[in-house]
Design an enzyme around this catalytic site. Structure first.
Site, PDB file in Angstrom:
ATOM      1  N   GLY A  42      34.553  13.690  18.530  1.00 56.10           N
ATOM      2  CA  GLY A  42      34.335  12.568  17.628  1.00 56.10           C
ATOM      3  C   GLY A  42      35.637  11.839  17.359  1.00 56.10           C
ATOM      4  O   GLY A  42      35.762  10.661  17.594  1.00 56.10           O
ATOM      5  N   PHE A  43      36.624  12.590  16.836  1.00 54.10           N
ATOM      6  CA  PHE A  43      37.965  12.059  16.563  1.00 54.10           C
ATOM      7  C   PHE A  43      37.923  10.900  15.573  1.00 54.10           C
ATOM      8  O   PHE A  43      38.812  10.058  15.565  1.00 54.10           O
ATOM      9  CB  PHE A  43      38.673  11.665  17.873  1.00 54.10           C
ATOM     10  CG  PHE A  43      38.535  12.712  18.943  1.00 54.10           C
ATOM     11  CD1 PHE A  43      39.126  13.951  18.777  1.00 54.10           C
ATOM     12  CD2 PHE A  43      37.767  12.478  20.069  1.00 54.10           C
ATOM     13  CE1 PHE A  43      38.955  14.952  19.721  1.00 54.10           C
ATOM     14  CE2 PHE A  43      37.591  13.473  21.016  1.00 54.10           C
ATOM     15  CZ  PHE A  43      38.196  14.714  20.854  1.00 54.10           C
ATOM     16  N   THR A  48      35.578  21.666  17.380  1.00 49.00           N
ATOM     17  CA  THR A  48      36.598  22.227  16.507  1.00 49.00           C
ATOM     18  C   THR A  48      36.509  23.749  16.459  1.00 49.00           C
ATOM     19  O   THR A  48      37.449  24.412  16.036  1.00 49.00           O
ATOM     20  CB  THR A  48      36.389  21.714  15.074  1.00 49.00           C
ATOM     21  OG1 THR A  48      35.018  21.991  14.726  1.00 49.00           O
ATOM     22  CG2 THR A  48      36.622  20.222  14.999  1.00 49.00           C
ATOM     23  N   GLY A 106      36.909  19.723   6.995  1.00 50.85           N
ATOM     24  CA  GLY A 106      35.618  20.329   7.285  1.00 50.85           C
ATOM     25  C   GLY A 106      35.627  21.816   6.986  1.00 50.85           C
ATOM     26  O   GLY A 106      34.871  22.305   6.124  1.00 50.85           O
ATOM     27  N   ARG A 156      46.282  30.139   6.427  1.00 52.39           N
ATOM     28  CA  ARG A 156      45.866  31.294   7.207  1.00 52.39           C
ATOM     29  C   ARG A 156      45.094  30.820   8.432  1.00 52.39           C
ATOM     30  O   ARG A 156      44.237  29.929   8.328  1.00 52.39           O
ATOM     31  CB  ARG A 156      44.989  32.182   6.333  1.00 52.39           C
ATOM     32  CG  ARG A 156      44.699  33.528   6.932  1.00 52.39           C
ATOM     33  CD  ARG A 156      44.235  34.456   5.828  1.00 52.39           C
ATOM     34  NE  ARG A 156      43.596  35.624   6.384  1.00 52.39           N
ATOM     35  CZ  ARG A 156      42.493  36.173   5.875  1.00 52.39           C
ATOM     36  NH1 ARG A 156      41.942  35.650   4.806  1.00 52.39           N
ATOM     37  NH2 ARG A 156      41.973  37.245   6.427  1.00 52.39           N
ATOM     38  N   ASN A 173      41.195  31.661  13.556  1.00 48.93           N
ATOM     39  CA  ASN A 173      41.005  32.171  14.917  1.00 48.93           C
ATOM     40  C   ASN A 173      42.152  31.627  15.765  1.00 48.93           C
ATOM     41  O   ASN A 173      42.147  30.450  16.132  1.00 48.93           O
ATOM     42  CB  ASN A 173      39.642  31.705  15.454  1.00 48.93           C
ATOM     43  CG  ASN A 173      39.362  32.195  16.864  1.00 48.93           C
ATOM     44  OD1 ASN A 173      40.273  32.325  17.692  1.00 48.93           O
ATOM     45  ND2 ASN A 173      38.105  32.463  17.157  1.00 48.93           N
ATOM     46  N   LYS A 232      43.937  26.090   5.502  1.00 45.35           N
ATOM     47  CA  LYS A 232      44.162  24.647   5.406  1.00 45.35           C
ATOM     48  C   LYS A 232      43.483  24.004   6.608  1.00 45.35           C
ATOM     49  O   LYS A 232      42.942  24.703   7.464  1.00 45.35           O
ATOM     50  CB  LYS A 232      45.657  24.325   5.476  1.00 45.35           C
ATOM     51  CG  LYS A 232      46.521  24.875   4.348  1.00 45.35           C
ATOM     52  CD  LYS A 232      47.971  24.490   4.621  1.00 45.35           C
ATOM     53  CE  LYS A 232      48.913  24.999   3.540  1.00 45.35           C
ATOM     54  NZ  LYS A 232      50.331  24.725   3.910  1.00 45.35           N
ATOM     55  N   GLY A 233      43.596  22.701   6.712  1.00 49.84           N
ATOM     56  CA  GLY A 233      43.038  22.011   7.880  1.00 49.84           C
ATOM     57  C   GLY A 233      44.042  21.976   9.014  1.00 49.84           C
ATOM     58  O   GLY A 233      45.253  21.962   8.795  1.00 49.84           O
ATOM     59  N   GLU A 272      44.056  17.601  12.584  1.00 57.64           N
ATOM     60  CA  GLU A 272      44.715  16.325  12.860  1.00 57.64           C
ATOM     61  C   GLU A 272      46.230  16.411  12.945  1.00 57.64           C
ATOM     62  O   GLU A 272      46.878  15.556  13.565  1.00 57.64           O
ATOM     63  CB  GLU A 272      44.295  15.300  11.802  1.00 57.64           C
ATOM     64  CG  GLU A 272      42.792  15.119  11.843  1.00 57.64           C
ATOM     65  CD  GLU A 272      42.243  14.217  10.777  1.00 57.64           C
ATOM     66  OE1 GLU A 272      42.060  13.048  11.086  1.00 57.64           O
ATOM     67  OE2 GLU A 272      42.003  14.677   9.653  1.00 57.64           O
TER      68      GLU A 272
END
Lengths: 693, 195, 293
Positions: free
Chosen positions: A236-237, A465, A506, A578, A581, A650-651, A654
């Site tokens: 998607g980006f 993702t 997300g 953290r 995966n 965290k994310g 991006e």
């Protein structure tokens, strides 16, 4: 139960891996459907004007044609429908004869087969009254005005002009980045049909619940009457964060022809009708003392948008948090033009903003004759320079130091144009960066099944993702069971409200809801079904500067005789909380870095100066990096933990893109001695008249 | 004159109520993954659309429909091609292998196993094309074919640089390239491409 | 895409007859350019004559000792052929520098020579283009054209020829062989593409309805060290900004003969004859290059 080994932190292949390598994974255009009709979109070939006529009769009798929907027979849409930034005129398709930008859909041709629909769409005569257009973006365009201040609003700290006057060196430069396209490999596709009173759709998007709310508003339907599903999404980006034209038109088709209609955009239409990053011009002034301490940063960015919809390209956000400075001024200017409404593309604001800020920082280091790494280390803030808030965690220094160690930065001769290998010049560069993190309200429910398994329902979307795999691990740990006991269900608007896959929020948003539901379920003795909504919890989160961090190091070769730049090494160290995966997280940040490499060297939407239309709106003209452009990339994580968000995550979606363009541009300067302040760094911008000197 | 039309392949025309014109439609026998499919096709139908919309093999993806991305790569008589620029009528007589036909039932091929193990994809949309391309590419390499990065006068040695050049016809927007290259090299090192 | 008839042929005469009897007929080989342009609405044939089953494939030794490359030989097979690699390495390199592995497996030598420009204005029927529709004008002249022609262009057209293979063939003075119903003929590659002038729609001098049957290369190149170098906006899978095929015969430190062809700069592979003349007979050193160090 309590004996299960933790799943979070373990490298595991994706749960849908076997389906994706055998072709079994179904994307929106793959879902079999009885009695399916195909819709092909017809788009405007003029940049501004009015539709004079659409000669439907000319194609109505072509083989297989069921009909044409245009502004004269399309269902009326609710103008209140919009997106994050408010009402979006980009959604108001086929409502009138006005052409606000090139590529605007003007009709949907529906036929029995793809070939018939395409042939009729090509043959459909559309005539226009052409009006003068303006697609010429520049920062000082007279139409420029302050950007909406929903976020990244103007900041004034200290006295920038006085601090600059007192600085030992002042760098003042302008930076330009062109229109860029998200270019996910899967073209947007939607199939819509009615089941009794309910509108059903399978659509490629980044969040089916949000999309369902938009469709419900747009077509004035109760939300319960709309169901949107999204199983596998081919990237998607940002471009699938909005309700796309494929879905609006497929729904119109299903309404008009009372049968399932599939609308898949052509690659050209993906370029012309789905979100792009706007062209941006930035001005950065930085003043520093002899010892490298910053006295002032002044960062202004201007971006183009469409009068149809508000948007914010928050280029100056990271400038407000990255470095300590007694004086700080930021401004965002929006320039309305006759263009497709721009929207978030991976690393919105931050990717172009970082290019300007981190190139300017490199110039400060050059002027002062100090190590660019050292310059960053000397300007570590203790609190947010604009907000005054404490940092939740801040591991930029760890990223810089560990990255420098692995890259071998210490042996770098900081003078430019010192390394040659045969006809090639070699250089290295770095960039530091951050990307804000947080979470948005989401719901989740968990059911303890009689067989000892758990069904976890959350309206997540997996665009590639790894959300399915990551959320399964998070749910397993939250329930203290093995991952094999967790059955995760995602991507169906009937599953209730949740944040979309976007904004690097997300996983944090969905994980929050899952962990909360798991805690409730466990406290109730693992019985029945628990549903939670995190809205209130998020309100209670104390205000902090919360960011992911990274340091990116690049080595390039430049052939001054041809202007070819090749990235030979790329290394990124990341502090992203953290790591759920490590296998997938590494893939994700490396993918982001490749997006940054592509932005640095290749990507550029080119407009015809006469017609104002994009003339490279396909994969032959709009280059994204290919295999041969991409070296092996090293990416790793420093220990990090976000205390405010469950599991410390965290994310990471991006931040990979951010920093990479500046690191590469700085390396090109180090190789050649010439600054590249406009992207992409094309051969014609680098080629030298006397390369052997 | 040897017209291509095969009278042995009798298919009911007029499917979906559309009158078929003999000049612009054809009956063809398409060999896909070892199975023969009798199809009546509009001559405009590409192999890609025939596979997806007629045979029901949607593993082959449409990324650009113009030969600019490689997502639709399949093997025709063992050679990799982009199915979006091949007409279905022109594919008659060839043995077409799609991603669905690479492995057996159940067990993944070594190349598929390596893609999963090394995370050679994210969204997965380009993956079937990458995998078909890799299978075809490794066969080309086994035949001694050079690439643009092979030094003239020498024989190619399959390293990362060679794999990158040879796989450059398969774009990936997620940026899985380094993992894909590793998966291809690991597969080659195992000495068995298709199991 | 408009509807069309499709016929597969096994004999050259059959192919020629089918095309001669119908104005809208086109030969179809690999289809990598023709099918693409049909999708864009630039080409709209009423009949495709599939020539891939004609006995025109393969590379063989010619009567004069040169190489004869059959028209339906795929690009991949040309590039991998041992004799091409040994005697004409620049040709192998040029072919491999073009497109992708998949496209090279489909594309043929005959089709490669007849492929059409990748000018974006040509590929978009809503733009003016004298090459697509003579007399409509050229949008590219005043448009975005930083990768367009720098040599041999006119106000009527600034498009470039996209082939890499043809650039190497030009450097080797290859000859194009064709058949028509009235008999066959041959055209040196240097004369195959006419000047643009005010007729950019006339892209080759092939007689109407002719079918390319082969391309022949001379007995010997100047050297076994010919090379092809291509510069483009990304490292692979992109058309040339500029490319060069060069062959250099050196004896006793003197340039005995030299052939240089440039790609991506003109409507045809551009032989740099002035540069060749300048270098011929001179010393074989870097210093020969004007502005060189």
């Amino acid at each position: 139960m309590s004996g299960a080994a933790p799943a979070v932190g373990v490298a595991r292949p994706r749960v849908e891996g076997p389906a994706k390598v055998t072709g079994r994974a179904r994307y929106a255009a793959d879902v079999p459907m009885a009695d399916l009709a195909f819709g092909i979109v017809v788009v405007s070939t003029v940049t501004r004007g009015r539709i004079r006529d659409i000669d439907v009769a000319a194609v109505q009798d072509m083989p297989g044609v069921l009909g044409v929907i245009d502004h004269r027979n399309a269902p009326r849409l609710n103008p209140d429908a919009g997106h994050f930034f408010g009402p979006d005129g980009g959604l108001q398709l086929l409502q009138d004869d006005v052409i606000p930008h090139a590529g605007r859909p003007v009709a949907l041709v529906v036929a029995e087969t793809l070939e018939q629909a395409r042939a009729a769409a090509e043959a459909l005569p559309v005539t226009y009254e052409v009006l003068p257009h303006d697609t010429d973006f520049s920062a000082d365009h007279p139409a420029g005005r302050a950007a909406m201040a929903l976020f990244d609003g103007p900041v004034d700290v200290g006295d920038v002009d006085r601090e600059l006057a007192a600085s030992a060196v002042v760098v003042r430069e302008r930076y330009f980045t062109p229109e860029e396209h998200c270019s996910a490999m899967e073209p947007h596709s939607a199939t819509a049909w009615w089941e009794g009173e309910r509108l059903q759709a399978v659509d490629s998007n980044q969040g089916p619940f949000f999309i369902a709310t938009v469709v419900a508003t747009l077509f004035s339907l109760p939300l319960e009457q709309v169901r949107i599903r999204t199983e596998h999404v081919g990237g998607g980006f940002g471009s699938k964060g909005l309700c796309g034209p494929q879905l609006v038109l497929a729904v119109m088709g299903a309404m008009h022809f009372a049968r399932p209609v599939r609308v898949t955009l052509s690659r050209n239409q993906v370029f012309l009708t789905t979100a792009m990053r706007p062209a941006i011009e930035q001005m950065v002034r930085i003043g520093a003392d002899d010892d490298g301490r910053l006295r002032a940063i002044h960062h202004e960015a201007a971006f183009e948008l469409s009068p149809l919809a508000e948007y914010i390209e928050g280029c100056t956000e990271l400038t407000k948090t990255l470095y300590a400075t007694p004086a700080l001024r930021t401004r965002l200017t929006a320039v309305p033009l006759d263009i497709l409404p721009p929207y978030s593309m991976r690393g919105p604001g931050a990717a172009p903003g970082s290019f300007a800020l981190e190139c300017a920082m490199d110039e400060v280091a050059e002027r002062l004759g100090i190590d660019p790494l050292e310059l960053r280390l000397r300007n570590e803030p203790t609190v947010g320079p604009a907000s005054g808030l404490p940092f939740s965690t801040r591991n930029l220094v760890a990223c810089l130091r560990e990255g420098a160690r692995r890259f071998g930065w210490a042996s770098r001769d900081h003078r430019p144009r010192m390394r040659r290998e045969g006809p090639l010049l070699v250089g290295t560069g770095l960039a530091a960066t951050s990307f804000s993190v947080g979470a948005f309200p989401s719901t989740a429910s968990i059911t303890a099944e009689p067989d000892g398994t758990f069904t976890v329902v959350v309206n997540a979307t997996d665009l590639g993702t790894g959300a399915r795999t990551a959320l399964t691990a998070i749910a397993a740990d939250a329930l203290a069971v093995g991952a094999e006991k967790v059955r995760l269900r995602i991507s169906d608007s009937d599953f209730g409200p949740a944040w979309s896959a976007g904004g690097s929020r997300g996983t944090t948003s969905w994980a929050w809801a899952i962990t909360e539901a798991a805690a409730k379920l466990r406290s109730s003795g693992d019985q029945g079904t628990v549903t939670v909504d995190t809205a209130q919890l998020l309100n209670d989160l104390p205000s902090r500067e919360r960011h992911s961090y990274s340091a990116v190091f690049a080595e390039v070769t430049v052939d001054p005789a041809t202007g070819e730049v090749r990235v030979r090494r790329l290394l990124g160290m990341f502090a992203v909380g953290r790591v759920v995966n490590p296998l997938m997280a590494r893939s994700q940040v490396i993918g982001g870095m490749i997006g940054g490499l592509s932005m640095a060297l290749h990507e550029e939407g080119v407009r015809d100066p006469v017609s104002g239309r994009h003339i490279n709106a396909d994969f032959a003209g709009y280059h994204i990096s290919a295999h041969a452009d991409v070296p092996d990339i090293e990416a790793d994580f420093v220990p990090d933990y976000e205390p405010g968000i469950p599991m410390g995550i965290k994310g990471a979606g991006e931040i990979g893109n951010v920093g990479t363009p500046a690191a590469i541009a700085n390396a090109v300067w180090h190789a050649t001695g010439s600054r590249q302040r406009a992207l992409p760094i094309r051969p014609d911008r680098v080629i030298e008249e006397h390369p052997l000197q | 004159m040897a017209f291509h039309r095969l009278s042995t392949c009798a298919v009911a025309l007029g499917e979906k109520g559309v009158a078929l014109n003999e000049d612009t439609h054809s009956e063809i026998l398409l060999h896909v993954n070892g199975v023969k499919h009798c199809l009546s096709v509009d001559n405009r139908t590409t192999l890609l659309d025939a596979l997806r919309e007629r045979v029901g093999h949607t593993g082959t993806k449409k990324g650009c429909d113009h030969g600019q991305c490689g997502a639709c790569t399949v093997l025709c008589d063992g050679r990799r091609v982009v199915s979006c620029l091949m007409l279905a009528v022109a594919a008659e007589g060839a043995e077409v292998t799609t991603v669905e036909g690479l492995g057996g039932d159940g067990e993944l091929l070594p190349i598929q196993q390596e893609f999963v193990r090394l995370d050679g994809f994210q969204c997965g949309y380009c993956t079937s094309g990458q995998i078909c391309s890799a299978v075809g590419m490794l066969a080309e390499y086994a035949e001694g074919w050079p690439s643009a990065v092979t030094a003239p006068g020498s024989e190619p040695v399959l390293d990362a640089v060679e794999v990158r050049e040879r796989m450059s016809g398969n774009l990936c927007r997620c940026g899985a390239y380094p993992s894909i290259v590793r998966a291809v090299l690991e597969t080659a090192a195992r000495g068995e491409v298709t199991g | 895409m408009r509807e069309f008839a499709y016929q597969r042929v096994t004999q050259v005469r059959e192919a020629l007859t089918l095309v001669a009897e119908n104005d809208g007929s086109r030969y179809l080989a690999g289809g990598t350019n023709l099918v693409d342009l049909m999708k864009c609405g630039v080409e709209a044939p009423t009949r495709l004559v599939d020539v891939r089953s004609l006995p025109l494939g393969g590379v063989r030794e010619g009567a004069d000792g040169g190489l004869v490359i059959g028209a339906t030989t795929t690009n991949s097979d040309v590039a991998a052929h041992p004799e091409v690699r040994r005697r004409f390495p620049a040709l192998s390199q040029a072919v491999l520098a073009g497109a992708s592995g998949q496209l090279r497996n489909m594309a043929t030598v005959g089709g490669n020579l007849l492929q059409r420009t990748r000018c974006a204005y040509f590929a978009d029927p809503s733009q003016a283009c004298n090459k697509r529709v003579p007399g409509t004008g050229c949008s590219a002249v005043d448009g975005a054209h930083h990768n367009h022609a720098v040599f041999g262009w006119s106000r009527h057209c600034v498009a470039t020829h996209p082939s890499d293979m043809a650039v190497a063939l030009a450097a080797f003075d290859a000859v194009v062989h064709y058949e028509t119903l009235d008999g066959g003929g041959e055209i040196p590659l240097s004369e195959f593409y006419p000047p643009v002038g005010d007729t950019p729609q006339q892209e080759t001098v092939l007689p109407s309805g002719a079918l390319i049957t082969a391309v022949s290369l001379p007995k010997a190149a100047l050297s076994p060290w010919s090379r092809y170098r291509k510069v483009r906006d990304r490292a692979s899978y992109a058309f040339a900004n500029v490319s060069i095929a060069a062959d250099l015969g050196v004896h006793d430190g003197v340039v005995r003969d030299v052939r240089i062809a440039l790609g991506g700069v003109a409507s045809q592979p551009w032989r740099a004859r002035s540069a060749e003349a300048f270098l011929r007979g001179g010393p074989a050193s870097f210093g020969t290059v004007p502005g060189g160090g």
